[in-house]
Design a protein around this motif. Structure first.
Motif, PDB file in Angstrom:
ATOM      1  N   ILE A 134      -6.765  -1.259  -7.579  1.00 34.67           N
ATOM      2  CA  ILE A 134      -7.082  -1.019  -6.237  1.00 34.67           C
ATOM      3  C   ILE A 134      -7.194   0.554  -6.049  1.00 34.67           C
ATOM      4  O   ILE A 134      -8.440   1.050  -5.586  1.00 34.67           O
ATOM      5  CB  ILE A 134      -6.302  -1.637  -5.232  1.00 34.67           C
ATOM      6  CG1 ILE A 134      -6.121  -3.027  -5.502  1.00 34.67           C
ATOM      7  CG2 ILE A 134      -6.550  -0.968  -3.893  1.00 34.67           C
ATOM      8  CD1 ILE A 134      -7.121  -3.837  -4.852  1.00 34.67           C
ATOM      9  N   PHE A 180      -8.497  -7.770   0.127  1.00 35.73           N
ATOM     10  CA  PHE A 180      -7.459  -7.222  -0.275  1.00 35.73           C
ATOM     11  C   PHE A 180      -6.085  -7.988   0.090  1.00 35.73           C
ATOM     12  O   PHE A 180      -5.099  -8.334  -0.942  1.00 35.73           O
ATOM     13  CB  PHE A 180      -7.289  -5.671   0.468  1.00 35.73           C
ATOM     14  CG  PHE A 180      -6.013  -4.950   0.021  1.00 35.73           C
ATOM     15  CD1 PHE A 180      -5.846  -4.125  -1.195  1.00 35.73           C
ATOM     16  CD2 PHE A 180      -4.883  -4.892   0.854  1.00 35.73           C
ATOM     17  CE1 PHE A 180      -4.714  -3.508  -1.418  1.00 35.73           C
ATOM     18  CE2 PHE A 180      -3.626  -4.231   0.683  1.00 35.73           C
ATOM     19  CZ  PHE A 180      -3.717  -3.505  -0.334  1.00 35.73           C
ATOM     20  N   ALA A 240      -0.980  -0.977   0.788  1.00 35.66           N
ATOM     21  CA  ALA A 240      -2.479  -0.363   0.867  1.00 35.66           C
ATOM     22  C   ALA A 240      -2.351   1.094   0.614  1.00 35.66           C
ATOM     23  O   ALA A 240      -3.117   1.814  -0.023  1.00 35.66           O
ATOM     24  CB  ALA A 240      -3.200  -0.880   2.182  1.00 35.66           C
TER      25      ALA A 240
END
Length: 169
Positions: free
Chosen positions: A2, A21, A40
């Motif tokens: 990511i 995600f 995140a």
């Protein structure tokens, strides 16, 4: 994975990415909403900071769709349907990735062929130009007719191609 993606795209998060995600993250193990937000931020090196106003309503939609379920300890995990959906997304991503790789390779082949042809034409032009002074009028006339006919062929092919061109950069 990511974090590399964030380095390429910067801070512009495409629509639907948050959903993808979350599904990808929950494939590994259950998480709370806060853990999803923290992960995140960590993975993007602080570039993407999803708000609770984004994550929790999205978790609610995923619950409604039956893709995730809430555990007794307040964490979210994928359901069988969620796992199947996440795997389908992976399969589609793999297919698209392979198709794009083929297109890019074809684009590179075309570019190399074009460069090679241009180099050959340039070499031929140099040779002909250096001998041009020694050519008879008849040879010059034939050479001019040949070049004009080849140019006409190129222009006709260019007209036929319009509307079918795929541009890859």
């Amino acid at each position: 994975m990511i974090s590399e993606w964030f380095q390429r795209v910067g801070s512009s998060i495409p629509r639907g990415f948050s959903r993808y995600f979350i599904l990808e993250l929950l494939k590994k193990m259950p998480h709370t909403g806060k853990e999803i937000i923290d992960y995140a931020i960590e993975q993007s090196n602080g570039i993407w900071k999803p708000s609770p106003g984004l994550i929790y309503p999205l978790l609610g939609r995923l619950l409604d769709e039956g893709l995730i379920e809430e555990t007794k300890d307040g964490k979210y995990q994928l359901t069988k349907k969620g796992k199947d959906t996440a795997n389908d997304v992976d399969k589609v991503n793999d297919i698209v990735k392979k198709q794009l790789e083929v297109l890019f390779r074809l684009g590179n082949v075309g570019r190399f062929v074009a460069i090679d042809l241009l180099e050959k034409i340039s070499a031929m032009g140099s040779i002909l130009s250096s001998n041009f002074a020694n050519m008879t009028d008849e040879e010059t006339k034939k050479y001019k007719q040949f070049l004009e006919s080849e140019l006409k062929k190129i222009q006709e092919k260019d007209v036929k191609k319009k509307g079918k061109e795929i541009k890859i950069e």
